[in-house]
Scaffold this active site. Structure first.
Site, PDB file in Angstrom:
ATOM      1  N   HIS A   8       0.835  -1.210   0.000  1.00 50.13           N
ATOM      2  CA  HIS A   8       0.000   0.000   0.000  1.00 50.13           C
ATOM      3  C   HIS A   8       0.860   1.247   0.000  1.00 50.13           C
ATOM      4  O   HIS A   8       1.933   1.253   0.592  1.00 50.13           O
ATOM      5  CB  HIS A   8      -0.874   0.059   1.266  1.00 50.13           C
ATOM      6  CG  HIS A   8      -1.695  -1.170   1.487  1.00 50.13           C
ATOM      7  ND1 HIS A   8      -1.177  -2.315   2.025  1.00 50.13           N
ATOM      8  CD2 HIS A   8      -2.992  -1.430   1.230  1.00 50.13           C
ATOM      9  CE1 HIS A   8      -2.126  -3.247   2.093  1.00 50.13           C
ATOM     10  NE2 HIS A   8      -3.234  -2.732   1.612  1.00 50.13           N
TER      11      HIS A   8
ATOM     12  N   LYS B 210      -1.897  -8.024  -3.948  1.00 51.58           N
ATOM     13  CA  LYS B 210      -2.708  -6.804  -3.809  1.00 51.58           C
ATOM     14  C   LYS B 210      -1.812  -5.570  -3.861  1.00 51.58           C
ATOM     15  O   LYS B 210      -0.818  -5.500  -3.140  1.00 51.58           O
ATOM     16  CB  LYS B 210      -3.465  -6.826  -2.470  1.00 51.58           C
ATOM     17  CG  LYS B 210      -4.223  -5.535  -2.199  1.00 51.58           C
ATOM     18  CD  LYS B 210      -4.859  -5.528  -0.811  1.00 51.58           C
ATOM     19  CE  LYS B 210      -5.532  -4.187  -0.553  1.00 51.58           C
ATOM     20  NZ  LYS B 210      -5.904  -4.011   0.849  1.00 51.58           N
TER      21      LYS B 210
ATOM     22  N   GLN C 103     -14.364   4.968  -2.238  1.00 48.14           N
ATOM     23  CA  GLN C 103     -14.812   3.602  -1.955  1.00 48.14           C
ATOM     24  C   GLN C 103     -16.348   3.572  -2.007  1.00 48.14           C
ATOM     25  O   GLN C 103     -17.002   4.163  -1.143  1.00 48.14           O
ATOM     26  CB  GLN C 103     -14.339   3.136  -0.585  1.00 48.14           C
ATOM     27  CG  GLN C 103     -14.866   1.760  -0.271  1.00 48.14           C
ATOM     28  CD  GLN C 103     -14.012   0.975   0.729  1.00 48.14           C
ATOM     29  OE1 GLN C 103     -14.130  -0.196   0.789  1.00 48.14           O
ATOM     30  NE2 GLN C 103     -13.180   1.584   1.498  1.00 48.14           N
TER      31      GLN C 103
ATOM     32  N   LYS D 182     -16.363  22.998 -19.622  1.00 50.21           N
ATOM     33  CA  LYS D 182     -17.132  23.038 -20.875  1.00 50.21           C
ATOM     34  C   LYS D 182     -16.463  23.892 -21.966  1.00 50.21           C
ATOM     35  O   LYS D 182     -16.526  23.552 -23.137  1.00 50.21           O
ATOM     36  CB  LYS D 182     -18.541  23.578 -20.610  1.00 50.21           C
ATOM     37  CG  LYS D 182     -19.428  22.618 -19.828  1.00 50.21           C
ATOM     38  CD  LYS D 182     -20.839  23.192 -19.706  1.00 50.21           C
ATOM     39  CE  LYS D 182     -21.699  22.368 -18.790  1.00 50.21           C
ATOM     40  NZ  LYS D 182     -23.082  22.853 -18.718  1.00 50.21           N
TER      41      LYS D 182
ATOM     42  N   ASN E 168     -20.751  20.089 -23.852  1.00 51.06           N
ATOM     43  CA  ASN E 168     -20.894  19.242 -22.654  1.00 51.06           C
ATOM     44  C   ASN E 168     -20.936  17.756 -22.981  1.00 51.06           C
ATOM     45  O   ASN E 168     -21.238  16.955 -22.114  1.00 51.06           O
ATOM     46  CB  ASN E 168     -22.151  19.645 -21.869  1.00 51.06           C
ATOM     47  CG  ASN E 168     -23.420  19.284 -22.611  1.00 51.06           C
ATOM     48  OD1 ASN E 168     -23.391  19.042 -23.815  1.00 51.06           O
ATOM     49  ND2 ASN E 168     -24.522  19.224 -21.910  1.00 51.06           N
TER      50      ASN E 168
ATOM     51  N   ASP F 197     -27.010  21.161 -23.873  1.00 52.31           N
ATOM     52  CA  ASP F 197     -27.768  22.093 -23.020  1.00 52.31           C
ATOM     53  C   ASP F 197     -28.694  22.977 -23.866  1.00 52.31           C
ATOM     54  O   ASP F 197     -29.836  23.239 -23.476  1.00 52.31           O
ATOM     55  CB  ASP F 197     -26.805  23.028 -22.253  1.00 52.31           C
ATOM     56  CG  ASP F 197     -26.140  22.317 -21.080  1.00 52.31           C
ATOM     57  OD1 ASP F 197     -26.700  21.325 -20.588  1.00 52.31           O
ATOM     58  OD2 ASP F 197     -25.059  22.780 -20.655  1.00 52.31           O
TER      59      ASP F 197
ATOM     60  N   TYR G  98     -31.967  23.040 -10.482  1.00 51.88           N
ATOM     61  CA  TYR G  98     -32.912  21.954 -10.159  1.00 51.88           C
ATOM     62  C   TYR G  98     -32.690  21.348  -8.773  1.00 51.88           C
ATOM     63  O   TYR G  98     -33.348  20.373  -8.423  1.00 51.88           O
ATOM     64  CB  TYR G  98     -32.899  20.864 -11.239  1.00 51.88           C
ATOM     65  CG  TYR G  98     -31.543  20.286 -11.522  1.00 51.88           C
ATOM     66  CD1 TYR G  98     -30.742  20.837 -12.500  1.00 51.88           C
ATOM     67  CD2 TYR G  98     -31.068  19.206 -10.804  1.00 51.88           C
ATOM     68  CE1 TYR G  98     -29.485  20.339 -12.764  1.00 51.88           C
ATOM     69  CE2 TYR G  98     -29.812  18.683 -11.054  1.00 51.88           C
ATOM     70  CZ  TYR G  98     -29.033  19.250 -12.035  1.00 51.88           C
ATOM     71  OH  TYR G  98     -27.783  18.746 -12.282  1.00 51.88           O
TER      72      TYR G  98
HETATM   73  P1  NAP Z   1     -21.169  29.647 -15.104  1.00 51.13           P
HETATM   74  O1  NAP Z   1     -20.635  29.488 -16.481  1.00 51.13           O
HETATM   75  O2  NAP Z   1     -20.248  29.654 -13.954  1.00 51.13           O
HETATM   76  O3  NAP Z   1     -22.005  31.053 -15.095  1.00 51.13           O
HETATM   77  C1  NAP Z   1     -22.580  31.516 -13.911  1.00 51.13           C
HETATM   78  C2  NAP Z   1     -23.476  32.701 -14.218  1.00 51.13           C
HETATM   79  O4  NAP Z   1     -24.176  33.031 -13.035  1.00 51.13           O
HETATM   80  C3  NAP Z   1     -22.723  33.945 -14.644  1.00 51.13           C
HETATM   81  O5  NAP Z   1     -23.511  34.643 -15.553  1.00 51.13           O
HETATM   82  C4  NAP Z   1     -22.579  34.718 -13.335  1.00 51.13           C
HETATM   83  O6  NAP Z   1     -22.524  36.091 -13.498  1.00 51.13           O
HETATM   84  C5  NAP Z   1     -23.881  34.367 -12.668  1.00 51.13           C
HETATM   85  N1  NAP Z   1     -23.803  34.470 -11.209  1.00 51.13           N
HETATM   86  C6  NAP Z   1     -23.063  33.680 -10.388  1.00 51.13           C
HETATM   87  N2  NAP Z   1     -23.256  34.043  -9.101  1.00 51.13           N
HETATM   88  C7  NAP Z   1     -24.120  35.095  -9.125  1.00 51.13           C
HETATM   89  C8  NAP Z   1     -24.701  35.904  -8.122  1.00 51.13           C
HETATM   90  N3  NAP Z   1     -24.413  35.711  -6.833  1.00 51.13           N
HETATM   91  N4  NAP Z   1     -25.544  36.874  -8.500  1.00 51.13           N
HETATM   92  C9  NAP Z   1     -25.825  37.081  -9.793  1.00 51.13           C
HETATM   93  N5  NAP Z   1     -25.309  36.353 -10.799  1.00 51.13           N
HETATM   94  C10 NAP Z   1     -24.467  35.360 -10.466  1.00 51.13           C
HETATM   95  O7  NAP Z   1     -22.257  28.545 -14.775  1.00 51.13           O
HETATM   96  P2  NAP Z   1     -23.258  27.815 -15.798  1.00 51.13           P
HETATM   97  O8  NAP Z   1     -22.632  26.600 -16.337  1.00 51.13           O
HETATM   98  O9  NAP Z   1     -23.771  28.822 -16.762  1.00 51.13           O
HETATM   99  O10 NAP Z   1     -24.412  27.350 -14.805  1.00 51.13           O
HETATM  100  C11 NAP Z   1     -25.318  28.288 -14.245  1.00 51.13           C
HETATM  101  C12 NAP Z   1     -26.500  27.559 -13.627  1.00 51.13           C
HETATM  102  O11 NAP Z   1     -27.191  26.830 -14.622  1.00 51.13           O
HETATM  103  C13 NAP Z   1     -26.070  26.551 -12.566  1.00 51.13           C
HETATM  104  O12 NAP Z   1     -26.741  26.830 -11.377  1.00 51.13           O
HETATM  105  C14 NAP Z   1     -26.517  25.198 -13.094  1.00 51.13           C
HETATM  106  O13 NAP Z   1     -27.142  24.430 -12.079  1.00 51.13           O
HETATM  107  C15 NAP Z   1     -27.550  25.551 -14.129  1.00 51.13           C
HETATM  108  N6  NAP Z   1     -27.515  24.567 -15.244  1.00 51.13           N
HETATM  109  C16 NAP Z   1     -28.564  23.697 -15.325  1.00 51.13           C
HETATM  110  C17 NAP Z   1     -28.606  22.775 -16.348  1.00 51.13           C
HETATM  111  C18 NAP Z   1     -29.764  21.829 -16.435  1.00 51.13           C
HETATM  112  O14 NAP Z   1     -29.687  20.863 -17.186  1.00 51.13           O
HETATM  113  N7  NAP Z   1     -30.866  22.086 -15.747  1.00 51.13           N
HETATM  114  C19 NAP Z   1     -27.556  22.704 -17.285  1.00 51.13           C
HETATM  115  C20 NAP Z   1     -26.498  23.612 -17.172  1.00 51.13           C
HETATM  116  C21 NAP Z   1     -26.484  24.546 -16.133  1.00 51.13           C
HETATM  117  P3  NAP Z   1     -21.135  36.908 -13.714  1.00 51.13           P
HETATM  118  O15 NAP Z   1     -20.812  36.760 -15.174  1.00 51.13           O
HETATM  119  O16 NAP Z   1     -21.463  38.288 -13.334  1.00 51.13           O
HETATM  120  O17 NAP Z   1     -20.125  36.240 -12.823  1.00 51.13           O
END
Ligand code: NAP
Length: 554
Positions: free
Chosen positions: A147, A173, A236, A330, A355, A374, A495
């Site tokens: 290990h 192992k 695990q 991504k 993605n 997406d 979600y």
């Molecule tokens: P990301 O690329 O990190 O972008 C985050 C976004 O949220 C940016 O526009 C950011 O603004 C903004 N933000 C973060 N914190 C904030 C706050 N406190 N107040 C106001 N704006 C804020 O993330 P992402 O991949 O786009 O994901 C964003 C959300 O989408 C996540 O919560 C995720 O769960 C959801 N999502 C869901 C699915 C689905 O299948 N349902 C798929 C993809 C993503 P700034 O530019 O100003 O920093």
């Protein structure tokens, strides 16, 4: 000569023994959960006096085990708790294996560290008298083990050669802390070239692949815990996860591997839904979490994603056939795909984020394609709430300009709608609106974050983590109530939980609400179909997501 395992890979539950009664209860629970073997770790319980009565207790425990057992007394210098004398623990093995009293029977295996076995002729001689190198249910076999709790040992090859030089051992192992997904490949190679039954495991979060894919590479056994030990033993799985989520008993040499790359990724729902889908359709495949660390800069991120993905794709025995890619990789995925000459579909190129990776193998030739599921998932989810199934001509308030925001903005424009982008960082919103106009020719614009309160849109989509449990502001309403007019469509991409503050407020305002899990299910279904060429079992996927999200709500 490489050895070929014909028996199925066993599932073994390690039990840290404190007292006989609880150890036997756990062993019975392991049997009931579907395990094949238990490992009694007596290094704690035997650490006290280590006298004859202690040894007799250990022998009795092994005799009474409801499952075949491995007896291990791991010393502190090899990561265990036993800090007594080697002679004393060997006397315990002698008592349990050859000093049996009437009605007792010997453990199926004892585990002795290679370093101890090599160090002392006396220990080796005594251990050899306890074991029989021939496969037998009635005589104890020796597991020689090695290990490293920090990393891959520098002298791994030497350790393997040393193990092989000992004819007495029945099983070898090797377990070391995996520092990245790539370490699993070396463990698989050890298994493929083993000269006798072998256990080769990566410890920690990066090693999960070696544990779940053990049957694919002919391992002798894999370890799984009885209870969730994520905190104490990351990587695990529990017996239930191994047997139910990962369908361990159906994994074989031909099984294709899929997974989700991200950081962090251990809590992703994707393994549950894709594995359930594979199970439903009887597809010979398994889907795993694949952690790849976040780099300090985008360049670091690109470098680690590129190195790991390339190596896993090139290692053909893995049958790595595709993956989901999530935060923070991504955008890196699009950059490295261009660099490596992979196919980048038009919408992923436009959005600048992807993605999904699809890996097709035709003989020696490997074709890699990436796309973004997406965008179509979000647009199809919104369309499901419209009367006529079209969003052409509608204004879409896109809240957020990150990966999800970009996907929704470009997807809306391509579907004939007008995106209006609101982002905390206004410049980022402007940049996205300009990119949409340039790429699609559709009118799109950015507006001030504060302007949301007075804006009127036909559709609102929250693409920020506002309202997400464990996010930056779980109680915050992502879109002000004043903007939520009766009849408007509201999609909250968040979600967890299902009922976010936005979902709740939008329902109260009489909006047509689409929950984030609708988009999540659809993006997963698009990936599933791209990988398997079969229609995704939507009912199973939906049920699995609902079941996974229900406890989180409580
Ligand atoms: P990301 O690329 O990190 O972008 C985050 C976004 O949220 C940016 O526009 C950011 O603004 C903004 N933000 C973060 N914190 C904030 C706050 N406190 N107040 C106001 N704006 C804020 O993330 P992402 O991949 O786009 O994901 C964003 C959300 O989408 C996540 O919560 C995720 O769960 C959801 N999502 C869901 C699915 C689905 O299948 N349902 C798929 C993809 C993503 P700034 O530019 O100003 O920093």
């Amino acid at each position: 000569m490489p050895y070929t395992q014909f028996m199925a890979t066993l599932v073994c539950v390690p039990i840290m023994v404190t007292d006989e009664a609880s150890a036997l209860r756990d062993a019975a629970a392991a049997r009931d959960a579907g395990a094949d073997m238990v490992e009694f770790r007596v290094d704690d319980s035997f650490a006290g006096a280590g006298d004859e009565e202690d040894a007799a207790r250990v022998a009795r425990l092994a005799s009474r085990s409801p499952l075949p057992c491995i007896l291990t007394c791991r010393p502190t210098w090899e990561g265990g708790h036993y800090d007594g004398d080697d002679d004393v623990r060997v006397a315990m093995f002698e008592r349990a294996c050859v000093g049996l009293q009437s009605g007792e029977h010997a453990p199926r295996y004892i585990d002795v560290e290679l370093a101890a076995y090599n160090r002392s002729d006396n220990l080796r001689l005594k251990v050899n008298l306890c074991v029989d190198p021939r496969e037998s249910e009635h005589a104890t076999g020796l597991i020689l083990s090695s290990h490293d709790f920090n990393s891959r040992p520098a002298d791994l090859t030497r350790r393997m050669l040393s193990m092989r030089s000992h004819e007495t051992s029945r099983v070898h192992k090797v377990a070391f802390r995996a520092r990245s997904l790539r370490d699993n490949i070396e463990l698989f190679e050890l298994l493929r070239h083993a000269d006798r039954p072998m256990i080769a495991l990566g410890m920690g979060e990066f090693g999960l692949m070696s544990r779940v894919l053990a049957p694919k590479f002919g391992a002798f056994l894999t370890f799984a815990s009885l209870r969730d030990s994520t905190a104490t033993a990351p990587g695990q799985p529990t017996v239930a996860q191994l047997l139910e989520t990962y369908r361990f008993r159906s994994i074989r040499a031909s099984t294709r591997m899929y997974g989700v790359i991200g950081w962090p990724v251990s809590h992703s729902l994707s393994p549950r839904i894709h594995n359930a889908g594979f199970g439903e359709l009887g597809i010979d495949a398994v889907y795993l979490p694949m952690p790849i660390g976040a780099g300090v800069t985008p360049k670091d991120n690109d470098a680690s994603l590129k190195a790991t993905l390339s190596e896993l794709i090139e290692y053909s025995p893995l049958d790595f056939s595709g993956c989901s890619v999530t935060i923070p990789h991504k955008e890196s995925l699009v950059r490295i795909a261009r660099e490596l000459g992979w196919e980048v579909d038009a919408s992923a190129a436009m959005i600048g984020a992807a993605n999904t990776v699809v890996i097709a193998r035709e003989g020696e030739r490997v074709r890699v394609r990436i796309f973004n599921s997406d965008a179509p998932a979000a647009i199809e989810s919104i369309k499901s709430a419209t009367e006529g199934g079209s969003i052409a001509g509608l204004t879409i308030g896109v809240v957020g300009a990150g990966g999800a925001g970009r996907a929704v903005a470009f997807g809306s424009a391509m579907a004939g709608a007008t995106p209006i982008i609101f982002n905390r960082d206004r410049a980022r919103a402007e940049e996205l609106a300009n990119a949409v106009v340039t790429a699609t020719g559709v009118s799109a614009r950015a507006e001030a974050w504060e302007g949301m309160a007075g804006a009127a849109c036909d559709v609102w989509v929250n693409c920020t983590p506002l309202g997400m449990s464990n996010g930056p502001a779980p109680e915050t309403l992502a879109i002000p109530g004043s903007a939520l007019s009766r009849g408007a469509i509201v999609l909250d991409t968040v979600y967890t939980p299902r009922e976010t503050p936005l979902v709740k407020a939008a329902r109260e305002c009489g909006c047509r609400v689409v929950e984030g899990l609708e988009m999540f299910v659809r993006q997963a279904a698009i990936q599933f179909e791209a990988w398997t060429g079969m229609p995704a079992p939507m009912g199973t996927i939906r049920r699995t997501v609902m079941a996974a999200l229900t406890p989180a709500e409580g």
